[in-house]
Design an enzyme around this catalytic site. Structure first.
Site: not given
Ligand code: 13P
Ligand code: G3H
Ligand code: ZN
Length: 312
Positions: A83, A214-215, A217, A259
């Protein structure tokens, strides 16, 4: 079955009008909670590892945890994905180290530099049977040590996507349509709204091509309240409405990244457990309900948001 790439998963997801969940993993309980939910609902899944996760838990521990999940859950397709790969070297290290998919995140670079970097990763990855996600457009929010303010974020420009995909040869494309990283995605009192018009335009220009969000959640208020009730302070934590993610999954979006929701489920559950059992000190006692709540939350996502249950 052994680890798979995302190629087949995305083909079926695109046709079937659903999306694959891409969940970030950082420790054993998170890997178990996610994969048990996937096995019980017969859902394909992408387990993804960030640069921060590799720094925290170490590449070998994480790949071995995922390997264990593959052995324990032989009937579901599992892909292992990097990721937000920040550079060629990190992507190469993951490709050489057993990942089946990598993201190269050149989204903060000028267009031509983003193309150049992504193309270099694609060439190396494809030579090794690994697929690549690239990104155009900039999401707001916090990821690793990078914090992008709402003002500095920018939606993907649909007129750029064909040239980007053709020149890079990437296998999937992450776009910015209003989602953002972290638990504070929208200002309290405002109405969260993804830009489906941009997604539609991208879909028209890249028919059949898998799009990534992405993003994504949803920041379940149940867990925010749990955190706030038991000693935490997360006022105004708001996520993407689940109905909008379901809508995106019916369109060209084949991968949805989650995430923060895992973190909220884990932290809320542990805070509650500590408050209710102040004398307990065995980590297994509080990690068990945390893993259970991750599993229940992921099941809900697979069935009610992503629509990928039964597709393994
Ligand atoms: P969230 O912060 O919305 O869970 O996004 C996770 C993400 O994009 C990981 O790449
Ligand atoms: O988009 C990022 C993910 O939520 C990963 O987060 O870099 O804190 O592991 P992290
Ligand atoms: Zn992301």
């Amino acid at each position: 079955m052994p680890l798979v790439t995302t190629t087949e998963m995305f083909k079926k997801a695109y046709k079937g009008g659903y999306a694959i969940g891409a969940f970030n993993v950082n420790n054993m309980e998170i890997v178990q909670g996610i994969t048990e939910a996937c096995a019980e609902t017969r859902s394909p899944v992408i387990l993804q590892v960030s640069k921060g996760a590799r720094a925290y838990a170490n590449h070998t521990y994480l790949t071995k945890l995922v390997e264990a999940a593959v052995i324990e859950n032989p009937d579901i397709p599992i892909a292992l994905h990097l990721d937000h790969g920040p550079d060629f070297e990190t992507c190469k290290s993951c490709i050489d180290g057993g990942f089946t998919s990598v993201m190269i995140d050149g989204s903060s670079l000028p267009f031509d530099e983003n193309v150049k970097l992504a193309k270099r990763v694609v060439e190396y990855a494809h030579d090794h049977g690994v697929v690549v996600e690239a990104e155009l457009g900039t999401l707001a929010g916090i990821e690793d040590e990078v914090n992008v303010s709402a003002e500095d974020s920018s939606y993907t420009r649909p007129e750029e996507v064909e040239e980007f995909v053709t020149r890079t040869g990437c296998d999937s494309l992450a776009i910015a349509i209003g989602t953002s990283h972290g638990a504070y995605k929208f200002k309290p009192g405002t109405k969260p709204q993804l830009r489906f018009d941009i997604l539609e335009e991208v879909e028209k220009r890249l028919p059949g091509f898998p799009i990534v969000l992405h993003g994504s959640s949803s920041v379940p208020q149940e867990f925010v309240e749990m955190i706030n009730t038991y000693g935490g302070a997360m006022p105004g934590a708001i996520g993407v409405p689940e109905e909008q993610l379901r809508e995106a999954a019916r369109m060209a979006v084949c991968k949805i990244n989650i995430d923060s929701d895992l973190r909220l489920a884990m932290t809320g559950t542990i805070r509650k457990y500590f408050a209710e059992h102040p004398d307990h000190f065995d980590p297994r006692q509080y990690l068990k309900p945390a893993r259970e709540n991750i599993k229940a939350m992921v099941k809900h996502k697979l069935i009610d948001v992503l629509g990928c249950n039964g597709k393994a």
